[in-house]
Design a protein around this motif. Structure first.
Motif, PDB file in Angstrom:
ATOM      1  N   UNK A   1       0.997  -1.102  -0.006  1.00 39.65           N
ATOM      2  CA  UNK A   1      -0.085   0.203  -0.071  1.00 39.65           C
ATOM      3  C   UNK A   1       0.814   1.155   0.052  1.00 39.65           C
ATOM      4  N   UNK A   2       1.667   1.133   1.009  1.00 38.70           N
ATOM      5  CA  UNK A   2       2.632   2.494   0.828  1.00 38.70           C
ATOM      6  C   UNK A   2       3.571   2.666  -0.404  1.00 38.70           C
ATOM      7  N   UNK A   3       3.964   1.487  -1.052  1.00 38.84           N
ATOM      8  CA  UNK A   3       4.602   1.700  -2.437  1.00 38.84           C
ATOM      9  C   UNK A   3       3.610   2.240  -3.427  1.00 38.84           C
ATOM     10  N   UNK A   4       2.583   1.676  -3.540  1.00 45.06           N
ATOM     11  CA  UNK A   4       1.460   2.193  -4.081  1.00 45.06           C
ATOM     12  C   UNK A   4       1.341   3.688  -4.129  1.00 45.06           C
ATOM     13  N   UNK A   5       1.265   4.065  -2.880  1.00 47.85           N
ATOM     14  CA  UNK A   5       1.349   5.663  -2.690  1.00 47.85           C
ATOM     15  C   UNK A   5       2.639   6.439  -2.959  1.00 47.85           C
ATOM     16  N   UNK A   6       3.661   5.761  -3.744  1.00 45.72           N
ATOM     17  CA  UNK A   6       4.810   6.192  -3.935  1.00 45.72           C
ATOM     18  C   UNK A   6       5.845   6.621  -2.708  1.00 45.72           C
ATOM     19  N   UNK A   7       5.443   5.914  -1.551  1.00 43.13           N
ATOM     20  CA  UNK A   7       6.539   6.065  -0.474  1.00 43.13           C
ATOM     21  C   UNK A   7       7.710   4.996  -0.759  1.00 43.13           C
ATOM     22  N   UNK A   8       8.806   5.340  -0.121  1.00 50.91           N
ATOM     23  CA  UNK A   8      10.105   4.254  -0.594  1.00 50.91           C
ATOM     24  C   UNK A   8      10.030   3.674   0.979  1.00 50.91           C
ATOM     25  N   UNK A   9      10.134   2.289   0.771  1.00 48.58           N
ATOM     26  CA  UNK A   9      10.070   1.485   2.046  1.00 48.58           C
ATOM     27  C   UNK A   9      11.420   0.693   1.950  1.00 48.58           C
ATOM     28  N   UNK A  10      12.260   1.020   3.162  1.00 40.61           N
ATOM     29  CA  UNK A  10      13.962   0.303   3.033  1.00 40.61           C
ATOM     30  C   UNK A  10      13.671  -0.623   4.351  1.00 40.61           C
ATOM     31  N   UNK A  11      13.917  -1.808   4.084  1.00 44.38           N
ATOM     32  CA  UNK A  11      13.886  -2.707   5.353  1.00 44.38           C
ATOM     33  C   UNK A  11      15.430  -2.702   5.900  1.00 44.38           C
ATOM     34  N   UNK A  12      15.504  -2.370   7.088  1.00 37.92           N
ATOM     35  CA  UNK A  12      16.922  -2.109   7.424  1.00 37.92           C
ATOM     36  C   UNK A  12      16.829  -2.650   9.282  1.00 37.92           C
ATOM     37  N   UNK A  13      18.072  -2.374   9.831  1.00 37.67           N
ATOM     38  CA  UNK A  13      17.866  -2.736  11.316  1.00 37.67           C
ATOM     39  C   UNK A  13      18.269  -1.454  12.113  1.00 37.67           C
ATOM     40  N   UNK A  14      18.150  -1.427  13.233  1.00 38.42           N
ATOM     41  CA  UNK A  14      18.636  -0.180  14.167  1.00 38.42           C
ATOM     42  C   UNK A  14      19.968   0.038  13.801  1.00 38.42           C
ATOM     43  N   UNK A  15      20.710  -0.924  13.650  1.00 36.20           N
ATOM     44  CA  UNK A  15      22.428  -0.667  13.640  1.00 36.20           C
ATOM     45  C   UNK A  15      22.672  -0.113  12.351  1.00 36.20           C
ATOM     46  N   UNK A  16      22.172  -0.381  11.448  1.00 39.70           N
ATOM     47  CA  UNK A  16      22.292  -0.135   9.840  1.00 39.70           C
ATOM     48  C   UNK A  16      21.369   1.320   9.667  1.00 39.70           C
ATOM     49  N   UNK A  17      20.866   1.592  10.266  1.00 40.94           N
ATOM     50  CA  UNK A  17      19.933   2.839   9.852  1.00 40.94           C
ATOM     51  C   UNK A  17      20.687   4.021   9.600  1.00 40.94           C
ATOM     52  N   UNK A  18      21.820   4.402  10.433  1.00 41.36           N
ATOM     53  CA  UNK A  18      22.463   5.597   9.901  1.00 41.36           C
ATOM     54  C   UNK A  18      23.126   5.482   8.624  1.00 41.36           C
ATOM     55  N   UNK A  19      23.370   4.297   8.479  1.00 41.39           N
ATOM     56  CA  UNK A  19      24.199   4.318   7.031  1.00 41.39           C
ATOM     57  C   UNK A  19      23.262   4.380   6.054  1.00 41.39           C
ATOM     58  N   UNK A  20      22.056   3.631   6.032  1.00 44.45           N
ATOM     59  CA  UNK A  20      21.056   4.043   5.110  1.00 44.45           C
ATOM     60  C   UNK A  20      20.411   5.450   4.772  1.00 44.45           C
ATOM     61  N   UNK A  21      20.424   6.018   6.176  1.00 44.93           N
ATOM     62  CA  UNK A  21      19.948   7.443   6.036  1.00 44.93           C
ATOM     63  C   UNK A  21      21.001   8.257   5.184  1.00 44.93           C
TER      64      UNK A  21
END
Lengths: 495, 228
Positions: free
Chosen positions: B58-78
């Motif tokens: 649903x989120x992707x249908x509405x043009x949101x970007x969903x990234x599966x990550x972990x707490x530890x990886x979050x800084x890197x992803x951002x």
């Protein structure tokens, strides 16, 4: 203390001009193609939004009953809502008329020395013509919903309650922007147009001292004002300026927070085919100590403007079940052809034909309930099952009742009454009550059929005049049966 | 301008009395126990995986970007996302969980905590904050909605004004639908100043039914989904 001098709604005159408006707009090919395209799009969207016919039907029945319960308890819920809002720090004001509502808002703004207002989408503020009222008092009032912004630039009013600028295509919007926004280079690219609107309006959000919004649901149990929107302008108007004023009709109150999910789900799916809008915003109080943003003051203005008149009649009360999704207009063959402006009222289409007579009186709106083919599409798609065609028939009756007949259910009762027409129907009724009269009149009608005029006013402007048959159906059947009998007898004779 | 002196308190009081009297006259003596029973639609139950899949779709249908990550990886992803967007500044809410992430961000990224009042800072908020990071309270699978529960540490405008919105969503706090969420958490007992359900970036179809993103709110909604 001076009293408020009630001003007549500017929509009374434009609603009276209905027939002229229709002639004007039916002749506008661009307009008709804009509406056709938009309505096809919206009908398609709605169709794809429900998992099954069964889900839709169960939800419609549930939501109808929710709204009927909330209406049955309306005065108590309004008191409960007021109590809870005040407890939360939101001030509540009441207005019987549009001028009262406008004056309350104007004074709230003046008390804060407000000069610039940004508005989220609010049809009720269109109903009161709030922008005109504030601008006369030197308060700048800017519509911030993209559609409303376009309509305001064009000095028009919304032609659809959900998509206000549906009557304009992108070429028209591009020209409008090029003519009105300094530095904008003509482009029909929708992204470019929206980004231009965004730039202008974000500056305004940043500077405005007042935000005005509507309300989709006001929850009595918690004192919550709910707003449904996709753009974020509703959140901007209710978050950034120091003063937030919400305005809504008294019928928008619902009892429980748990009533929200089914209504919200039907609202967005019926309106635009979305499972939910991008934002669902629930406002409970002004900024609390320690919080870093949000308005310092929040006010709610509750407007009657004819709603209590509809409430007083059990059948007409169903009008107030409406959750303003716009599905009835999207599916209306009349709306699709004549467009939203032809009605001359704030609310166009089937919902407008039902609600406007209560707001403007039947004198100004005599034509509206008749502007329907009674095809029934509006009633079939209505998410809260308002029997719209039935209510339109009822309004037609109210409009042709004798003016003096008591009790007077509606303001302007009998405005559409024509004595000649009334006499014709009276005679018609008498004739049909008596078999003798009926037979005699039928005999006359068939024998003197050559007297039928060729021109019958509006009827023959696009049709040929009806011509009675040479003999009535009864006579023809009798003759046929007689003939059959004779043939039978003669056969027996031979045998 | 004949009306400027009318006393709006008196006007409102009179209107209140008249409206309530008219309405009460109509419902007087009504027996509310006899109202017909309202039957909700019985939605099928879904597994955690099914709900997660629905939420993301649903989120992707509405043009949101969903990234599966972990707490530890979050800084890197951002950091990566910001670099891709050419953004070097991030506004964030003032809480401990965020501070850890902020500290681990790429050193080129300037971070700013939202610890100021919006009054007198609107220009800065609107013009100098290209991206923001917020948390969320929970989320809704059926409609792909993220529930934000702003407070003094995470102001309402944090998720509204900056053009890019990063939001942390915990998969363990996913509810099937809005109705069951309200019931499970008994929202009617205590609501904050503002609750907002977000189901994608800001959008509009107001010009010729053509969808355009970034109407007034964020142009991009980047969902950082953890604990999958």
């Amino acid at each position: 203390m001076k009293h408020i001098i009630e001003e007549e709604s500017k929509y009374a005159a434009s609603a009276k001009a209905f027939r002229a408006n229709v002639t004007r707009d039916l002749g506008n090919e661009e307009l008709r193609s804009n509406f056709r395209g938009a309505m096809d799009y919206l009908m398609d969207k709605r169709k794809g939004a429900f998992s099954s016919e069964e889900e839709l039907e169960v939800l419609r029945e549930q939501c109808k009953l929710i709204k009927q319960r909330c209406l049955a308890k309306l005065p108590h819920l309004l008191e409960q809502l007021e109590g809870n809002l005040e407890k939360n720090g939101i001030k509540v004001h009441w207005a019987e008329t549009i001028t009262e509502a406008n004056e309350i808002i104007a004074q709230l703004i003046a008390q804060k020395k407000g000069k610039s207002v940004v508005k989220g989408k609010s049809m009720v503020s269109e109903e009161t013509a709030l922008n005109d009222y504030l601008e006369e008092r030197n308060v700048e009032c800017l519509e911030s919903d993209m559609g409303e912004y376009i309509v305001q630039l064009a000095k028009e009013h919304p032609s659809h309650i959900i998509m206000p600028a549906i009557h304009q295509n992108k070429k028209q919007v591009a020209k409008l922007f090029a003519d009105n926004i300094e530095g904008f280079e003509y482009s029909t690219d929708v992204d470019t147009l929206i980004q231009q609107g965004r730039e202008v309006l974000r500056n305004k959000f940043c500077q405005a001292d007042v935000g005005i919004s509507g309300v989709n649901f006001a929850v009595a149990e918690t004192g919550t004002l709910c707003l449904v929107e996709n753009e974020g302008n509703g959140r901007m108007c209710t978050t950034i300026p120091d003063l937030h004023i919400a305005i809504t009709g008294i019928e928008k109150v619902i009892e429980h927070l748990a009533d929200v999910p089914p209504l919200l789900s039907l609202l967005t799916r019926s309106a635009t085919g979305q499972a939910i809008s991008t934002y669902f915003n629930m406002i409970n109080s002004p900024r609390k100590p320690g919080e870093k943003d949000g308005p310092q003051e929040v006010h709610l203005v509750l407007l009657d403007n004819g709603r209590s008149q509809a409430f007083a009649d059990e059948e007409l009360r169903q009008t107030l079940q409406c959750i303003r999704c716009g599905a009835c207009m999207n599916h209306c063959p009349v709306y699709t052809r004549i467009g939203g402006h032809a009605y001359g009222t704030v609310y166009p289409g089937p919902i407008g034909k039902m609600i406007s007579p209560h707001m403007l009186g039947l004198e100004a709106t005599t034509n509206l309930p008749t502007a329907s083919t009674l095809c029934g599409a509006c009633g079939e798609v209505c998410p809260v099952k308002i029997p719209i065609p039935k209510i339109l028939l009822r309004l037609r009756q109210e409009s042709v009742k004798p003016k003096s007949q008591q009790p007077e259910v509606m303001k302007g009762q009998g405005a559409g009454r024509n004595n000649v027409e009334a006499l014709i129907w009276k005679v018609w009724a008498q004739v049909h009550k008596s078999p003798k009269f009926y037979a005699l009149s039928m005999w006359g009608l068939t024998r003197f059929r050559f007297l039928m005029p060729k021109k019958l006013g509006g009827w023959t402007s696009v049709r040929t005049a009806p011509k009675p048959a040479a003999a009535t159906l009864h006579e023809r059947i009798n003759a046929k049966q007689k003939k059959a009998k004779q043939e039978k007898q003669s056969q027996h004779g031979r045998g | 301008m004949t009306n400027t002196k009318a006393d709006i308190k008196a006007v409102s009081n009179t209107a209140r009395g008249n409206i309530l009297a008219k309405l009460k006259a109509e419902v007087n003596g009504a027996d509310y126990d006899k109202l017909p029973k309202e039957i909700p639609y019985d939605y099928p139950e879904f597994s955690r995986e099914e709900n997660l899949a629905q939420f993301i779709s649903e989120l992707e249908k509405n043009h949101a970007q969903v990234i599966k990550t972990t707490k530890d990886n979050m800084a890197e992803v951002i950091s990566e996302q910001l670099a891709a967007l050419n953004i070097t500044k991030l506004l964030y809410g003032d809480n401990d969980a965020h501070r850890e992430i902020i500290n681990a961000l790429n050193s080129k990224i300037e971070s700013q905590v939202y610890d100021f009042s919006i009054d007198n800072n609107k220009e800065m908020l609107f013009n100098e904050c290209p991206a923001a990071l917020s948390s969320s309270r929970c989320s809704i699978a059926a409609t792909g909605s993220i529930v934000l529960w702003p407070d003094e540490n995470e102001p309402r405008s944090l998720s509204l004004v900056p053009p890019v919105h990063f939001v942390i969503v915990d998969a363990n706090k996913l509810h099937a639908d809005f109705a069951s969420l309200i019931t499970a958490q008994q929202w009617q007992d205590k609501l904050p100043t503002n609750v907002v359900l977000i189901s994608g970036p800001s959008k509009t179809a107001d010009i010729q039914q053509t969808l355009a993103y970034g109407a007034h709110g964020p142009k991009a909604l980047i969902v950082l989904l953890i604990n999958i």
